[in-house]
Design an enzyme around this catalytic site. Sequence first.
Site, PDB file in Angstrom:
ATOM      1  CB  CYS A 195      -0.940   0.157   1.202  1.00 37.83           C
ATOM      2  SG  CYS A 195      -0.154   0.229   2.873  1.00 37.83           S
ATOM      3  CG  HIS A 239      -4.659   0.124   3.841  1.00 38.35           C
ATOM      4  ND1 HIS A 239      -3.808  -1.035   3.106  1.00 38.35           N
ATOM      5  CD2 HIS A 239      -5.382   0.672   2.565  1.00 38.35           C
ATOM      6  CE1 HIS A 239      -4.213  -0.818   1.546  1.00 38.35           C
ATOM      7  NE2 HIS A 239      -4.936  -0.066   1.606  1.00 38.35           N
ATOM      8  CG  HIS A 256      -6.473   0.442  -1.983  1.00 41.91           C
ATOM      9  ND1 HIS A 256      -6.829  -0.102  -0.599  1.00 41.91           N
ATOM     10  CD2 HIS A 256      -7.417  -0.123  -2.965  1.00 41.91           C
ATOM     11  CE1 HIS A 256      -7.682  -0.991  -0.869  1.00 41.91           C
ATOM     12  NE2 HIS A 256      -8.304  -0.822  -2.043  1.00 41.91           N
TER      13      HIS A 256
END
Length: 341
Positions: free
Chosen positions: A256, A305, A317
């Site tokens: 991420c 994240h 993402h």
Amino acid sequence: MASHRRPKQPSRTRVTVLTATAAAAVALTSQAAQADPQPSKSEVKEKVDKLYEEAEKATEKYNGAKEQQEKLEKQVDALQDKVARGQDELNTLRDGLGSVASAQYRSGGIDPAVQLFLSADPDSYLDKASALDQLGAKQTEALSEIQAKQRTLAQQRQEAQDKLGDLADTRKQLGTKKKEVQTKLASAQKLLNTLTASERAALAADESRANRASSRADLGNAVPASQRASAAFSAAQSKIGSPYVYGASGPSSFDCSGLTSWAYAQAGVSIPRTSQSQANAGTRIYSQGGLQQGDLVIFYGDMHHVGFYAGNGQVLHAPKPGASVRYESINNMPFQFGVRI
């Protein structure tokens, strides 16, 4: 003569007991099987997703340790180079001081008063004597410079040694975090292996549909946060379909924070490597309504994240192992805040 007796038959009571015992064993086995049923596909997916989330937490810690290792390696290299140059300078100073001492010894072998008496030109001798005094002053200055250089060199060596110790600790931490990630991923794979081939195929099909749906995402009339945010977002868009790989930061695979840091680098902006550090890399935006395209979006309470705000309630993402870079709803994960770089 030998006796020929018929073997004794088991009694009816003993047969009854044995039969009852066997029946009880079968019943217990059946109850055990009922008490520990095979998990369903949805239950396995839920557990696997939880393990993937835990693996991502460990991955961001791994990324942080790796970033720290790279910084320390650069610092150690710079310090060791500085120590080497300092040692060369010290050696040069020592050589110069040795030359001065030799010159003084050679010129100081005769008593100055005798030298003056024997001199055919007293004025010339006095000039030489003045030069010798200056030579002594230079020697004193050289000694002071050598002492100062030695102190500096000792400090630099100690600093380099301390950094090497930090580097060793960081490398150890890096190995621990890497092992933690691998353990979580292995546990997830073990759970997936409990499913039938058709169930695994169904999960793969779900992921494939999610990836395909990403290409049809409606971003509305999203306004970029800035020219550089627009450039970073465009770079991330060019990587839609690239696989998630823990610890990867491009150009062919990403985790991420690897995607966001890589994309901003393409726009000429350097941001930290981990999601936790990226959370502090700009101005925080706590309202989803205030987000603009290219803003970073931080998820989960521990900020493990991160993705890009894409517009119309969508984020771009790198989601998790087994998935590729794609658009998803911002509501799929617990939103914390946005970050405008």
